[in-house]
Design a protein around this motif. Sequence first.
Motif, PDB file in Angstrom:
ATOM      1  N   THR A  35       0.830  -1.216   0.000  1.00 18.90           N
ATOM      2  CA  THR A  35       0.000   0.000   0.000  1.00 18.90           C
ATOM      3  C   THR A  35       0.867   1.270   0.000  1.00 18.90           C
ATOM      4  OG1 THR A  35      -0.124  -0.067   2.406  1.00 18.90           O
ATOM      5  CG2 THR A  35      -1.966  -1.065   1.194  1.00 18.90           C
ATOM      6  N   CYS A  36       2.159   1.103  -0.247  1.00 22.32           N
ATOM      7  CA  CYS A  36       3.054   2.275  -0.202  1.00 22.32           C
ATOM      8  C   CYS A  36       2.677   3.247  -1.327  1.00 22.32           C
ATOM      9  CB  CYS A  36       4.508   1.841  -0.351  1.00 22.32           C
ATOM     10  SG  CYS A  36       5.639   3.237  -0.287  1.00 22.32           S
ATOM     11  N   ASN A  37       2.428   4.491  -0.942  1.00 19.85           N
ATOM     12  CA  ASN A  37       1.989   5.488  -1.936  1.00 19.85           C
ATOM     13  C   ASN A  37       2.993   6.625  -2.055  1.00 19.85           C
ATOM     14  OD1 ASN A  37       1.665   6.822   0.465  1.00 19.85           O
ATOM     15  ND2 ASN A  37      -0.459   7.450   0.098  1.00 19.85           N
ATOM     16  N   ARG A  38       4.251   6.385  -1.631  1.00 20.38           N
ATOM     17  CA  ARG A  38       5.184   7.499  -1.530  1.00 20.38           C
ATOM     18  C   ARG A  38       6.430   7.357  -2.412  1.00 20.38           C
ATOM     19  NH1 ARG A  38       6.011   6.878   4.694  1.00 20.38           N
ATOM     20  NH2 ARG A  38       3.800   6.639   4.343  1.00 20.38           N
ATOM     21  N   VAL A  39       6.990   8.504  -2.723  1.00 20.14           N
ATOM     22  CA  VAL A  39       8.289   8.561  -3.386  1.00 20.14           C
ATOM     23  C   VAL A  39       9.102   9.654  -2.700  1.00 20.14           C
ATOM     24  CG1 VAL A  39       7.542   7.741  -5.641  1.00 20.14           C
ATOM     25  CG2 VAL A  39       7.385  10.169  -5.137  1.00 20.14           C
ATOM     26  N   ARG A  40      10.402   9.604  -2.931  1.00 17.33           N
ATOM     27  CA  ARG A  40      11.268  10.575  -2.263  1.00 17.33           C
ATOM     28  C   ARG A  40      12.132  11.345  -3.259  1.00 17.33           C
ATOM     29  NH1 ARG A  40      10.502   6.568   1.594  1.00 17.33           N
ATOM     30  NH2 ARG A  40      10.619   7.349   3.724  1.00 17.33           N
ATOM     31  N   VAL A  41      12.265  12.636  -3.012  1.00 18.18           N
ATOM     32  CA  VAL A  41      13.252  13.422  -3.751  1.00 18.18           C
ATOM     33  C   VAL A  41      14.247  13.951  -2.735  1.00 18.18           C
ATOM     34  CG1 VAL A  41      13.696  15.495  -5.111  1.00 18.18           C
ATOM     35  CG2 VAL A  41      11.714  14.070  -5.642  1.00 18.18           C
ATOM     36  N   MET A  42      15.535  13.735  -3.048  1.00 12.98           N
ATOM     37  CA  MET A  42      16.573  14.116  -2.091  1.00 12.98           C
ATOM     38  C   MET A  42      17.128  15.500  -2.398  1.00 12.98           C
ATOM     39  SD  MET A  42      18.355  10.462  -1.995  1.00 12.98           S
ATOM     40  CE  MET A  42      17.353   9.495  -3.069  1.00 12.98           C
ATOM     41  N   SER A  43      17.867  16.023  -1.439  1.00 12.90           N
ATOM     42  CA  SER A  43      18.335  17.414  -1.556  1.00 12.90           C
ATOM     43  C   SER A  43      19.293  17.618  -2.726  1.00 12.90           C
ATOM     44  CB  SER A  43      19.003  17.848  -0.254  1.00 12.90           C
ATOM     45  OG  SER A  43      20.031  16.948   0.073  1.00 12.90           O
ATOM     46  N   ASP A  44      19.879  16.528  -3.244  1.00 21.68           N
ATOM     47  CA  ASP A  44      20.761  16.665  -4.408  1.00 21.68           C
ATOM     48  C   ASP A  44      20.007  16.400  -5.712  1.00 21.68           C
ATOM     49  OD1 ASP A  44      20.303  13.980  -4.163  1.00 21.68           O
ATOM     50  OD2 ASP A  44      22.411  13.376  -4.104  1.00 21.68           O
ATOM     51  N   GLY A  45      18.687  16.287  -5.635  1.00 20.76           N
ATOM     52  CA  GLY A  45      17.886  16.135  -6.852  1.00 20.76           C
ATOM     53  C   GLY A  45      17.661  14.703  -7.293  1.00 20.76           C
ATOM     54  N   MET A  46      18.066  13.729  -6.458  1.00 25.15           N
ATOM     55  CA  MET A  46      17.825  12.328  -6.830  1.00 25.15           C
ATOM     56  C   MET A  46      16.404  11.938  -6.446  1.00 25.15           C
ATOM     57  SD  MET A  46      20.697  11.544  -8.177  1.00 25.15           S
ATOM     58  CE  MET A  46      20.752   9.786  -8.421  1.00 25.15           C
ATOM     59  N   LEU A  47      15.735  11.252  -7.364  1.00 23.02           N
ATOM     60  CA  LEU A  47      14.381  10.742  -7.106  1.00 23.02           C
ATOM     61  C   LEU A  47      14.510   9.271  -6.763  1.00 23.02           C
ATOM     62  CD1 LEU A  47      11.235  10.819  -7.330  1.00 23.02           C
ATOM     63  CD2 LEU A  47      11.509  10.508  -9.786  1.00 23.02           C
ATOM     64  N   ARG A  48      13.978   8.884  -5.603  1.00 19.55           N
ATOM     65  CA  ARG A  48      14.095   7.487  -5.127  1.00 19.55           C
ATOM     66  C   ARG A  48      12.689   6.958  -4.875  1.00 19.55           C
ATOM     67  NH1 ARG A  48      18.805   4.872  -1.807  1.00 19.55           N
ATOM     68  NH2 ARG A  48      17.828   3.237  -0.624  1.00 19.55           N
ATOM     69  N   PRO A  49      12.235   6.026  -5.695  1.00 20.71           N
ATOM     70  CA  PRO A  49      10.851   5.556  -5.559  1.00 20.71           C
ATOM     71  C   PRO A  49      10.624   4.636  -4.361  1.00 20.71           C
ATOM     72  CG  PRO A  49      11.741   5.067  -7.760  1.00 20.71           C
ATOM     73  CD  PRO A  49      12.877   5.508  -6.909  1.00 20.71           C
ATOM     74  N   CYS A  50      11.683   3.987  -3.852  1.00 22.69           N
ATOM     75  CA  CYS A  50      11.495   3.050  -2.733  1.00 22.69           C
ATOM     76  C   CYS A  50      12.634   3.222  -1.742  1.00 22.69           C
ATOM     77  CB  CYS A  50      11.467   1.619  -3.271  1.00 22.69           C
ATOM     78  SG  CYS A  50      11.445   0.337  -2.002  1.00 22.69           S
ATOM     79  N   LEU A  51      12.282   3.413  -0.477  1.00 21.03           N
ATOM     80  CA  LEU A  51      13.300   3.582   0.565  1.00 21.03           C
ATOM     81  C   LEU A  51      14.237   2.374   0.620  1.00 21.03           C
ATOM     82  CD1 LEU A  51      14.284   5.124   3.130  1.00 21.03           C
ATOM     83  CD2 LEU A  51      12.564   3.856   4.406  1.00 21.03           C
ATOM     84  N   GLY A  52      13.661   1.188   0.461  1.00 20.75           N
ATOM     85  CA  GLY A  52      14.429  -0.049   0.614  1.00 20.75           C
ATOM     86  C   GLY A  52      14.952  -0.610  -0.692  1.00 20.75           C
ATOM     87  N   ASN A  53      15.273   0.267  -1.627  1.00 22.91           N
ATOM     88  CA  ASN A  53      15.855  -0.161  -2.897  1.00 22.91           C
ATOM     89  C   ASN A  53      16.761   0.972  -3.356  1.00 22.91           C
ATOM     90  OD1 ASN A  53      16.079  -0.470  -5.903  1.00 22.91           O
ATOM     91  ND2 ASN A  53      14.775  -2.236  -5.490  1.00 22.91           N
ATOM     92  N   ASN A  54      17.980   0.636  -3.775  1.00 21.76           N
ATOM     93  CA  ASN A  54      18.951   1.691  -4.080  1.00 21.76           C
ATOM     94  C   ASN A  54      18.732   2.392  -5.425  1.00 21.76           C
ATOM     95  OD1 ASN A  54      20.565   1.596  -1.679  1.00 21.76           O
ATOM     96  ND2 ASN A  54      21.321  -0.400  -2.367  1.00 21.76           N
ATOM     97  N   MET A  55      17.695   1.985  -6.165  1.00 22.25           N
ATOM     98  CA  MET A  55      17.439   2.601  -7.472  1.00 22.25           C
ATOM     99  C   MET A  55      17.080   4.091  -7.316  1.00 22.25           C
ATOM    100  SD  MET A  55      14.789   3.376  -9.921  1.00 22.25           S
ATOM    101  CE  MET A  55      13.402   2.321 -10.038  1.00 22.25           C
ATOM    102  N   GLU A  56      17.809   4.956  -8.033  1.00 24.11           N
ATOM    103  CA  GLU A  56      17.544   6.398  -7.999  1.00 24.11           C
ATOM    104  C   GLU A  56      17.778   6.998  -9.386  1.00 24.11           C
ATOM    105  OE1 GLU A  56      19.502   7.139  -3.559  1.00 24.11           O
ATOM    106  OE2 GLU A  56      20.438   8.033  -5.317  1.00 24.11           O
TER     107      GLU A  56
END
Length: 331
Positions: free
Chosen positions: A264-285
């Motif tokens: 049910t995860c509905n979130r994504v992350r954008v980091m301060s250096d501009g990397m978009l990371r769709p899953c906290l527990g996966n290194n794909m960015e």
Amino acid sequence: MAADPGTLFGRAGGKSMIDRFGRTIQYLRLSVTERCTLRCVYCRKEEGFCPKAAELSRNDFFRIAQVCAQLGINRIRLTGGEPLLRRDIVEIVEDLATIPGIEELTMTSNAQMLAENAARLKKAGLTRINISIDSLDAKKYKELTGGELSAVLAGIDEALRVGLLPVKLNMVLIKGVNDEEVDDLIALAKERPLDVRIIELMPMAELGQDRSLVVNNQDLIAARPYLKPVPSRYAGQPSQDFTIDGYLGRVGFISPIYHRFCSTCNRVRVMSDGMLRPCLGNNMEVSLKNALLKSDEDLKAIIRETIVQKPAGHHFETGFESHKSMAEIGG
Ligand code: SAM
């Protein structure tokens, strides 16, 4: 059944973004800095952080948030590192609060500098706040984080006073270190509108790799039959929530290890250096930096393409090693 990759379905006033596993992505965590005032034992690496000069600008965050809102994001959480270390944090909040479609703008903070900033943040449009508090004992708090418990307590008081409600308090449990404080934390929810949340230690930095230090939240719940389950306050919220008769606040358990919520995860992350990371527990960015130099449509395209690749879930249980700590990714 998985939805069509990258399907965009119309919804009132905009679009919604559905990943290949049918999850509607609506929640953006925006990490505004990797810098932090604290050195929490389970979080920090000592080197390799994005320097201040390489952080995205206030305008970059605004553009990313605006484009994400057009793609169906309706909640944004500002995090870090410590978001209050950004000198322009109030202006960033002000900007994001004006974006049509953003229904909730929240922040996660260690509250070391919250007492003096809570009123300005509320006025700028912050909806509510989550505060990390890993011990209620000043000496232990200092050992675990390097910070001052008195500052956190003052920050909580001020957040309540200015109405950043409900104020949520997060405690990451480490077996044998602070797990005896669970009931003291729960007691804080009795007389004030404080939602307290107990978080399982994740393998995001060295300490979390030691699985013997993880406390199973399901055991904590089972040992407290007076906890009455209630639906989450917000859609897609990862916690199992409970009330206790006579308490003003709630008790939540966030259990990425023993009660995973990836489906049910509905979130994504954008980091301060501009990397978009769709899953906290996966290194794909994927980096958004080049796309920020192009049109909004180009920026949208790369965000959409990356979100479609959001993995089904993490692999914390089978030895996943994050290349980055939570402070770098944005907790
Ligand atoms: N500086 C802010 C703070 O302290 O709340 C925001 C950033 S911090 C990285 C965000 C959240 O991540 C905190 O609640 C922290 O406890 C949590 N966190 C960091 N490392 C973690 C880990 N290994 N396992 C579980 N939670 C973690």
